[in-house]
Design a protein around this motif. Sequence first.
Motif, short mmCIF file in Angstrom:
data_model
loop_
_atom_site.label_atom_id
_atom_site.label_comp_id
_atom_site.label_asym_id
_atom_site.label_seq_id
_atom_site.Cartn_x
_atom_site.Cartn_y
_atom_site.Cartn_z
N LEU A 1 3.56 -2.61 -8.48
CA LEU A 1 2.86 -2.06 -8.17
C LEU A 1 1.08 -2.14 -8.82
CD1 LEU A 1 4.30 0.70 -10.76
CD2 LEU A 1 4.19 0.93 -8.75
N SER A 2 0.03 -1.96 -8.31
CA SER A 2 -1.38 -2.58 -8.11
C SER A 2 -2.16 -1.76 -7.03
CB SER A 2 -1.04 -3.45 -7.32
OG SER A 2 -1.45 -3.50 -5.98
N PRO B 1 0.74 -1.04 0.32
CA PRO B 1 0.16 0.07 0.22
C PRO B 1 0.88 1.21 0.14
CG PRO B 1 0.19 -0.78 2.32
CD PRO B 1 1.21 -1.90 1.16
N LEU B 2 2.09 1.12 0.30
CA LEU B 2 2.71 2.24 0.46
C LEU B 2 4.84 2.11 -0.22
CD1 LEU B 2 2.65 2.57 4.53
CD2 LEU B 2 1.28 3.91 2.62
N LEU B 3 4.57 2.92 -1.47
CA LEU B 3 5.93 2.87 -1.95
C LEU B 3 6.81 4.12 -1.36
CD1 LEU B 3 5.25 1.44 -5.19
CD2 LEU B 3 6.54 0.28 -3.14
N HIS B 4 8.26 4.06 -1.38
CA HIS B 4 9.15 5.29 -1.14
C HIS B 4 10.16 4.65 -1.74
CE1 HIS B 4 11.19 8.55 0.13
NE2 HIS B 4 12.49 8.06 1.15
N PHE B 5 10.78 5.83 -2.42
CA PHE B 5 12.00 5.65 -3.37
C PHE B 5 12.66 6.52 -2.93
CE2 PHE B 5 8.29 3.45 -5.68
CZ PHE B 5 9.07 2.60 -6.26
N ARG B 6 14.17 6.12 -2.48
CA ARG B 6 14.98 7.84 -2.61
C ARG B 6 15.88 8.24 -3.47
NH1 ARG B 6 14.93 4.24 2.20
NH2 ARG B 6 13.55 5.61 3.72
N SER B 7 15.97 7.42 -4.61
CA SER B 7 16.76 7.59 -5.64
C SER B 7 16.15 7.05 -6.98
CB SER B 7 17.91 6.67 -5.69
OG SER B 7 17.73 5.98 -6.46
N LEU B 8 16.05 8.26 -8.51
CA LEU B 8 15.47 7.21 -9.29
C LEU B 8 16.10 5.54 -9.95
CD1 LEU B 8 16.16 10.86 -11.63
CD2 LEU B 8 14.63 10.01 -9.78
N THR B 9 17.25 5.29 -9.89
CA THR B 9 17.89 4.09 -9.82
C THR B 9 17.10 2.73 -9.30
OG1 THR B 9 19.33 4.80 -8.09
CG2 THR B 9 20.00 4.66 -10.19
N PHE C 1 7.68 5.45 -15.04
CA PHE C 1 7.38 4.95 -13.62
C PHE C 1 5.83 5.85 -13.88
CE2 PHE C 1 7.13 4.59 -9.01
CZ PHE C 1 7.13 3.81 -9.05
N LEU C 2 5.66 7.11 -13.74
CA LEU C 2 4.28 7.44 -13.30
C LEU C 2 3.19 7.12 -14.50
CD1 LEU C 2 5.02 11.51 -11.64
CD2 LEU C 2 4.45 8.81 -10.66
N LEU C 3 3.73 7.04 -15.42
CA LEU C 3 2.61 6.73 -16.62
C LEU C 3 2.26 5.02 -15.84
CD1 LEU C 3 4.31 7.67 -19.91
CD2 LEU C 3 2.18 8.80 -18.08
N GLN C 4 3.51 4.18 -15.36
CA GLN C 4 2.72 2.62 -15.36
C GLN C 4 2.34 2.91 -14.32
OE1 GLN C 4 5.72 -0.07 -15.07
NE2 GLN C 4 7.34 1.60 -15.94
N VAL C 5 2.15 3.92 -13.02
CA VAL C 5 1.12 3.95 -11.88
C VAL C 5 -0.25 4.33 -12.02
CG1 VAL C 5 0.71 5.51 -10.13
CG2 VAL C 5 3.48 4.59 -10.18
N CYS C 6 -0.64 5.47 -13.49
CA CYS C 6 -1.50 5.92 -13.89
C CYS C 6 -2.12 4.48 -14.14
CB CYS C 6 -1.15 6.50 -14.88
SG CYS C 6 -0.74 8.62 -14.45
N ASP C 7 -1.68 3.98 -14.82
CA ASP C 7 -1.71 2.28 -15.57
C ASP C 7 -2.45 1.15 -14.04
OD1 ASP C 7 -1.92 3.09 -17.91
OD2 ASP C 7 -0.38 2.67 -18.59
N ARG C 8 -1.99 1.31 -13.16
CA ARG C 8 -1.72 0.55 -12.30
C ARG C 8 -2.49 0.89 -10.61
NH1 ARG C 8 3.54 -2.70 -13.20
NH2 ARG C 8 4.07 -2.27 -15.60
N CYS C 9 -2.88 1.86 -10.57
CA CYS C 9 -3.06 2.09 -8.97
C CYS C 9 -3.63 3.59 -9.47
CB CYS C 9 -1.69 2.58 -8.55
SG CYS C 9 -0.51 1.70 -8.69
N PRO C 10 -4.92 3.42 -9.43
CA PRO C 10 -6.18 4.01 -10.06
C PRO C 10 -6.63 4.43 -8.07
CG PRO C 10 -7.20 1.98 -9.97
CD PRO C 10 -5.81 1.44 -10.19
N ASN C 11 -6.42 4.16 -7.70
CA ASN C 11 -6.79 4.48 -6.25
C ASN C 11 -5.35 4.63 -5.53
OD1 ASN C 11 -9.59 3.14 -5.97
ND2 ASN C 11 -8.11 0.68 -5.92
N LEU C 12 -4.69 5.63 -6.18
CA LEU C 12 -4.01 6.58 -4.86
C LEU C 12 -4.60 7.23 -4.65
CD1 LEU C 12 -0.78 6.52 -4.94
CD2 LEU C 12 -0.76 7.51 -6.60
N ALA C 13 -4.11 7.54 -3.53
CA ALA C 13 -4.24 8.82 -2.20
C ALA C 13 -3.31 9.66 -1.89
CB ALA C 13 -5.33 8.57 -0.94
N SER C 14 -1.86 9.71 -2.16
CA SER C 14 -0.78 10.91 -1.81
C SER C 14 0.00 10.64 -2.40
CB SER C 14 -0.40 11.19 -0.32
OG SER C 14 0.19 11.08 0.26
#
Length: 226
Positions: free
Chosen positions: A61-62, A44-52, A105-118
């Motif tokens: 992603l779901s 439910p939570l994802l945090h990234f500290r670098s682009l790699t 990456f954000l385009l993948q999020v758009c396709d797979r994560c419609p319930n994103l809140a933050s």
Amino acid sequence: MHITQLNRECLLHLFSFLDKDSRKNLARTCPQLQDVFEDPALWPLLHFRSLTELKKDNFLLSPALRSLSICWHSSRVQVCSIEDWLKSALQRSICSRHESLVNDFLLQVCDRCPNLASVTLSGCGHVTDDCLVRLLLSCPRLRALRLENCARVTNRTLTAVAAHGRALQTLHVDFCRNVSAAGLRRLRAACPRLTLRAEHSAAMIPDQAPRSPQAPGAAFRKLLQR
């Protein structure tokens, strides 16, 4: 007692204490743990500290994803923030290695994560208005969008928030130099209930148009005309 004898709920709880790499390493040990790793309830939570980190396969992603954070604090962020026409060949080479990573990456999020809140993006100098507009359209439950030091974000994103951010309650556009005071005033008028913060953004110098090279002798003629 072997770890695989634990029930699904216990395994998910155990995995929740591990970072992304540790979860992936544990999942490689047997098919049952791989199945737990691929359970959307774990992510439910994802945090990234670098682009790699965005290129790794140690996360999922779901539709279960609710909170996403990409915070890149590196000396290369300063290079990304330079206007394209002012960059040297070396600086352009540095940026070419990662300039599309966040947008893709954000385009993948758009396709797979419609319930994103933050969503929090910090130091993502190449993220574009087009990508953020797509995010607002694809994630209708988005309640918080926090942007910091995103040099390519402009008033177009503010306009999209007014048009499509129906659920949005919080918007930060801190140190985003191409967001203007006029754009912020229009958004406040259109969305009076929105908690809007724009630390230093409107006070920063926006991008300038590329300077056209002068014709030979033009500078000398200007001196004569003075």
